[in-house]
Every structure is written in structure tokens, then in C-alpha cells.
Design a protein around this motif. Structure first.
Motif, PDB file in Angstrom:
ATOM      1  N   SER A  19      52.382 192.545   3.079  1.00  0.00           N
ATOM      2  CA  SER A  19      51.906 193.868   2.900  1.00  0.00           C
ATOM      3  C   SER A  19      52.855 194.852   3.728  1.00  0.00           C
ATOM      4  O   SER A  19      54.028 194.374   4.346  1.00  0.00           O
ATOM      5  CB  SER A  19      50.554 193.950   3.734  1.00  0.00           C
ATOM      6  OG  SER A  19      50.019 195.382   3.434  1.00  0.00           O
ATOM      7  N   ASN A  20      52.536 196.174   3.795  1.00  0.00           N
ATOM      8  CA  ASN A  20      53.429 196.876   4.870  1.00  0.00           C
ATOM      9  C   ASN A  20      52.577 197.841   5.374  1.00  0.00           C
ATOM     10  O   ASN A  20      51.631 198.161   5.004  1.00  0.00           O
ATOM     11  CB  ASN A  20      54.624 197.288   3.814  1.00  0.00           C
ATOM     12  CG  ASN A  20      54.089 198.402   2.906  1.00  0.00           C
ATOM     13  OD1 ASN A  20      53.648 199.480   3.206  1.00  0.00           O
ATOM     14  ND2 ASN A  20      54.188 197.982   1.662  1.00  0.00           N
ATOM     15  N   SER A  43      58.175 202.489   5.565  1.00  0.00           N
ATOM     16  CA  SER A  43      57.288 201.660   6.067  1.00  0.00           C
ATOM     17  C   SER A  43      58.010 200.183   6.962  1.00  0.00           C
ATOM     18  O   SER A  43      59.241 200.183   6.630  1.00  0.00           O
ATOM     19  CB  SER A  43      56.410 201.077   4.792  1.00  0.00           C
ATOM     20  OG  SER A  43      57.133 200.538   3.855  1.00  0.00           O
ATOM     21  N   THR A  45      57.831 196.202   6.304  1.00  0.00           N
ATOM     22  CA  THR A  45      56.983 195.043   5.658  1.00  0.00           C
ATOM     23  C   THR A  45      56.628 194.103   6.828  1.00  0.00           C
ATOM     24  O   THR A  45      57.263 193.709   7.662  1.00  0.00           O
ATOM     25  CB  THR A  45      58.154 194.330   4.609  1.00  0.00           C
ATOM     26  OG1 THR A  45      58.329 195.215   3.790  1.00  0.00           O
ATOM     27  CG2 THR A  45      57.541 193.388   4.041  1.00  0.00           C
ATOM     28  N   TYR A  50      50.171 188.335   4.182  1.00  0.00           N
ATOM     29  CA  TYR A  50      50.681 188.551   2.815  1.00  0.00           C
ATOM     30  C   TYR A  50      49.973 187.871   1.838  1.00  0.00           C
ATOM     31  O   TYR A  50      48.746 187.495   1.980  1.00  0.00           O
ATOM     32  CB  TYR A  50      52.155 187.509   2.841  1.00  0.00           C
ATOM     33  CG  TYR A  50      51.623 185.969   3.533  1.00  0.00           C
ATOM     34  CD1 TYR A  50      51.068 185.254   2.761  1.00  0.00           C
ATOM     35  CD2 TYR A  50      52.036 185.763   4.769  1.00  0.00           C
ATOM     36  CE1 TYR A  50      50.941 183.817   3.378  1.00  0.00           C
ATOM     37  CE2 TYR A  50      51.637 184.672   5.434  1.00  0.00           C
ATOM     38  CZ  TYR A  50      51.168 183.640   4.630  1.00  0.00           C
ATOM     39  OH  TYR A  50      51.005 182.377   5.316  1.00  0.00           O
ATOM     40  N   SER A 119      50.797 194.218  -1.145  1.00  0.00           N
ATOM     41  CA  SER A 119      51.420 192.767  -1.257  1.00  0.00           C
ATOM     42  C   SER A 119      50.794 192.122  -2.666  1.00  0.00           C
ATOM     43  O   SER A 119      51.595 191.418  -3.042  1.00  0.00           O
ATOM     44  CB  SER A 119      50.756 192.128  -0.128  1.00  0.00           C
ATOM     45  OG  SER A 119      49.473 192.347   0.188  1.00  0.00           O
ATOM     46  N   SER A 142      60.826 197.222  -8.151  1.00  0.00           N
ATOM     47  CA  SER A 142      60.156 198.193  -7.120  1.00  0.00           C
ATOM     48  C   SER A 142      59.421 199.310  -8.108  1.00  0.00           C
ATOM     49  O   SER A 142      58.367 199.571  -7.794  1.00  0.00           O
ATOM     50  CB  SER A 142      61.123 198.797  -6.309  1.00  0.00           C
ATOM     51  OG  SER A 142      60.422 199.644  -5.492  1.00  0.00           O
ATOM     52  N   ARG A 154      57.284 199.487  -2.021  1.00  0.00           N
ATOM     53  CA  ARG A 154      57.989 199.001  -0.737  1.00  0.00           C
ATOM     54  C   ARG A 154      57.967 197.565  -0.277  1.00  0.00           C
ATOM     55  O   ARG A 154      58.761 197.063   0.410  1.00  0.00           O
ATOM     56  CB  ARG A 154      57.377 199.950   0.376  1.00  0.00           C
ATOM     57  CG  ARG A 154      57.426 201.552   0.278  1.00  0.00           C
ATOM     58  CD  ARG A 154      56.802 202.419   1.460  1.00  0.00           C
ATOM     59  NE  ARG A 154      55.669 201.892   1.824  1.00  0.00           N
ATOM     60  CZ  ARG A 154      54.430 202.712   1.884  1.00  0.00           C
ATOM     61  NH1 ARG A 154      54.666 204.017   1.705  1.00  0.00           N
ATOM     62  NH2 ARG A 154      53.217 202.338   2.140  1.00  0.00           N
ATOM     63  N   SER A 155      56.742 197.052  -0.738  1.00  0.00           N
ATOM     64  CA  SER A 155      56.586 195.554  -0.266  1.00  0.00           C
ATOM     65  C   SER A 155      57.635 194.698  -1.211  1.00  0.00           C
ATOM     66  O   SER A 155      57.705 193.385  -1.073  1.00  0.00           O
ATOM     67  CB  SER A 155      55.416 195.191  -0.545  1.00  0.00           C
ATOM     68  OG  SER A 155      54.673 195.445   0.606  1.00  0.00           O
ATOM     69  N   GLY A 158      62.303 193.643   2.294  1.00  0.00           N
ATOM     70  CA  GLY A 158      61.756 193.011   3.536  1.00  0.00           C
ATOM     71  C   GLY A 158      62.257 194.070   4.711  1.00  0.00           C
ATOM     72  O   GLY A 158      62.956 194.974   4.412  1.00  0.00           O
ATOM     73  N   GLN A 176      65.824 199.001   1.070  1.00  0.00           N
ATOM     74  CA  GLN A 176      65.769 198.502   2.480  1.00  0.00           C
ATOM     75  C   GLN A 176      66.680 199.522   3.201  1.00  0.00           C
ATOM     76  O   GLN A 176      67.828 199.657   2.877  1.00  0.00           O
ATOM     77  CB  GLN A 176      66.111 196.971   2.700  1.00  0.00           C
ATOM     78  CG  GLN A 176      66.139 196.547   4.030  1.00  0.00           C
ATOM     79  CD  GLN A 176      66.783 194.997   4.195  1.00  0.00           C
ATOM     80  OE1 GLN A 176      67.878 194.704   4.023  1.00  0.00           O
ATOM     81  NE2 GLN A 176      65.541 194.161   4.177  1.00  0.00           N
ATOM     82  N   GLY A 330      61.222 190.065   2.517  1.00  0.00           N
ATOM     83  CA  GLY A 330      60.857 190.523   0.957  1.00  0.00           C
ATOM     84  C   GLY A 330      60.099 189.370   0.289  1.00  0.00           C
ATOM     85  O   GLY A 330      60.039 188.232   0.699  1.00  0.00           O
TER      86      GLY A 330
END
Ligand code: DP6
Length: 339
Positions: A19-20, A43, A45, A50, A119, A142, A154-155, A158, A176, A330
Motif C-alpha cells: 500500500s502507500n 507518496s 510505498t 501489502y 495495494s 500504472s 502509485r503502488s 516502490g 518513482q 514495487g
């Protein structure tokens, strides 16, 4: 970076995604169908919160419908429909009409204030596409994950991640900005209520524009984004902390002034906000808070202060549960499946 396309004969794959927690928040959409956000967001991660998801596409036509199980419970109603819509996006991309069996496990309670949609939809996207042998780039994954859940975009990465609002579906993707080992920051989640929130983020995003403060927040956000980017680049904790608190409060001001208004806070939320200020001002403990669409408070600190903060949070009567996480990688493909 994990390679998502692997040669295999089976139509089964499993992926794990963290998750983030957003430092600059996503609140409000310009396109609710494609989940195009009103602004960029940034964010971290999470390594220790997770979702693991296995997807098996039924190429033999045995299944009449998609079967979705999350944390041991067969999903039905609106939450199942949301997953089916995401499976449909993958079916369209692969030009297939297989039904799917999806089994998903969170290593944290779903209503803990940690976004299981981030996530969950990231893991579902990576596993589902791999099992369909769709060879997508991380940016394409993404964009696809974003359509399931905005924060899931975003998740797919990583560490420290920025989601560019973009102009259209292909350009509204995350990237990233720093890897997970760049900065040992901790997210300590103080859970004051694990009850399901009364209004989902999905509905809340649609209300943002009804607040007179939404446009003001978005107009001022470029400065916040620049501050957070450079605070992360230079590991400047005070600078990061000041901005993340301000943006969390600005987002909640938007929520509280929407029509109808959204008040996610509980008495415990405010108690923790004041405790954080006390620890900072009276005990010189560098810790700042951020709050998502719920009553639980995320306390952000550097690794040297993790134990001091956790001990203090544990001593608060309003806190039901604590979850602690460092920055994580990630999505990872797994060799064993949940079936
Ligand atoms: C407050 O990504 O949960 O956590 O796109 O409808 O799934 P959907 O919403 P979601 O919204 C997250 C909102 C937030 C802020 C953030 O994570 O940026």
C-alpha cells in the motif's frame, strides 16, 4: 525492476504489492470514469502493509462468472463489481473473454486506515496482466491500476513515488522519484477506529468540487509538491513534515466543506493530532502526522525515533491498534499461488 512478462503456459499468476501513504494527497477527480485526478500526488510505498493476489483466467469456460475472494470472504455487491470492472479492462486489452478466479490476502486489517484499494488494485493489475501474458510497461500498468483505484497507480512503484495528473489516460501515471532505501522513514498508523468508513473515497472524490476550498488547495499545491520533492531529495525531515501536515489539513478542510460535508475525524483523531504537537514541542521528538479519508492517524518519523513514537502512541487510550511500516519495493511476482 521486476519483469512482468514471463513465458509460461498457464494462465495463473500471483503478485504482491505494498500500500502507500500520500504526503501530498489525491482528492478530487477531473474525470471520474478514468480516475484522472485534479492534481499530482506524492507518496511512499509501504513494505509492511501489502496485498497478495492470485489470478487464474479460465480459458476452458468452466466459470459462469468471475469469482473473487478477499481475506477468505467471497465478495459480492458493489466491491465485487468494482473488481469485475477491472477484470473487464484487462479482458479488453487482451481481447479475451475468460472469466477469472481471484484470491486476495491483505497482511493488514482492511479497515485499518491503510488503503487496501491501493495495494489490492496494484497486485490485481500485475497478477492479472501477467497471467494474460500482456506485456505492459510499468507506466502502462500504472495507468491501468489507476482506473481501478487512483492511489493504486502509485503502488506500481516502490519507494517514493509521484503520480503526474497528466492530460489523458496514457499520461496520468506514476513514477518513482527515489528508491525505498533512499530514506528510512516510518509510517506508524494509530488506529482509532477500524469500523468501515461511512463514505468511500470513490464517492468523496466526486464531492471535492462542491467545496469552495478545493480550487484554492489545488492552486497552492505546486508549492507543496516542490517542497516535498526537494525534502525527499535532501532527506530534510522538518521540511517534509511541515508540508505533509498542512496538506492533510487542507484536504480535510475540503472534505469538511463539501456538500454534503464529510467529517472523517473521531475524537481520538484530534487527541492524536494534539499529542503529536506536544511530543514535538515539549519533548523535541521530530514526528508529523497525515490523515487519509478516515479517522486513523499516520505518524511519520525517521528510524531513530520509531520506538519513542510507537511507545507514546501505545500509551494513548484512544488507540485500538498500531501498524508500523518502512518504505517498500514495487510489486513482486510470486511463484506460489493462493488457490
Ligand atoms: C485520501 O485511491 O482510495 O487516501 O481512486 O476511488 O480508489 P479511488 O480512491 P483512493 O483515494 C485515496 C484518497 C486519499 C489520498 C491519497 O491516497 O492520495
Amino acid at each position: 525492476m521486476t519483469t512482468y512478462s514471463r513465458l509460461s503456459t498457464s494462465r495463473t499468476a500471483t503478485a504482491r504489492a505494498g500500500s502507500n501513504i500520500a504526503f501530498i494527497k489525491y482528492w478530487g477527480v477531473s474525470d471520474p470514469i478514468l480516475n484522472l485526478p485534479l492534481s499530482n500526488s506524492i507518496s511512499m510505498t509501504l513494505a509492511d502493509a501489502y496485498t497478495t493476489t492470485s489470478v487464474d483466467w479460465d480459458s476452458r469456460g468452466n466459470l459462469a462468472t468471475d469469482e473473487i475472494t478477499v481475506d477468505g470472504k467471497r465478495m459480492a455487491g458493489k466491491s465485487a463489481e468494482r473488481v469485475v470492472r477491472h477484470l473487464d479492462r484487462m479482458r479488453t486489452l487482451a481481447d479475451q473473454d475468460f472469466r477469472a478466479r481471484v484470491v486476495s490476502l491483505n497482511n493488514f486489517p482492511m479497515a485499518s486506515g491503510i488503503a487496501s484499494s491501493a495495494s489490492g488494485f496494484a497486485a490485481l493489475t500485475v497478477a492479472g496482466c501477467a497471467a494474460l501474458r500482456l506485456d505492459l510497461s510499468p507506466e502502462q500498468l500504472s495507468a491501468l491500476a489507476r482506473q481501478g483505484s487512483g492511489s493504486a497507480s502509485r503502488s506500481i512503484f516502490g519507494g517514493f513515488v509521484e503520480w503526474e495528473k497528466g492530460r489523458d489516460s496514457a499520461t496520468s501515471v506514476a513514477r518513482q522519484i527515489q528508491p525505498p532505501d533512499h530514506w528510512a522513514l516510518f509510517d506508524i498508523v494509530a488506529v482509532v477506529s477500524a469500523a468501515e468508513k461511512p463514505v468511500s473515497s470513490e464517492s468523496g472524490h466526486l464531492l471535492a468540487a462542491t467545496s469552495p476550498f478545493s480550487a484554492a488547495r489545488i492552486d497552492a499545491l505546486d508549492m507543496g509538491l516542490t517542497e516535498v520533492r526537494s525534502a525527499i531529495a535532501t532527506c530534510d525531515f522538518e521540511r517534509l513534515g511541515r508540508v505533509i501536515e498542512r496538506d492533510a489539513l487542507a484536504m480535510h478542510a475540503v472534505m469538511m466543506t463539501s456538500v454534503p460535508n464529510l467529517i472523517y475525524w473521531q475524537p481520538g483523531t484530534l487527541e492524536i493530532i494534539h499529542a503529536v504537537r506536544r511530543w514535538r514541542e515539549q519533548e523535541r521528538i521530530p514526528v508529523y502526522f497525515t490523515i487519509d479519508a478516515g479517522p486513523n492517524v499516520h505518524l511519520i518519523c525517521e528510524s531513530a525515533f520509531r520506538v519513542a513514537v510507537t511507545d507514546r502512541v501505545r500509551a494513548l487510550k484512544c488507540v485500538e491498534q498500531i501498524i508500523v511500516s518502512k518504505p517498500g519495493p514495487g510489486p513482486q511476482r510470486m511463484d506460489t499461488h493462493l488457490f
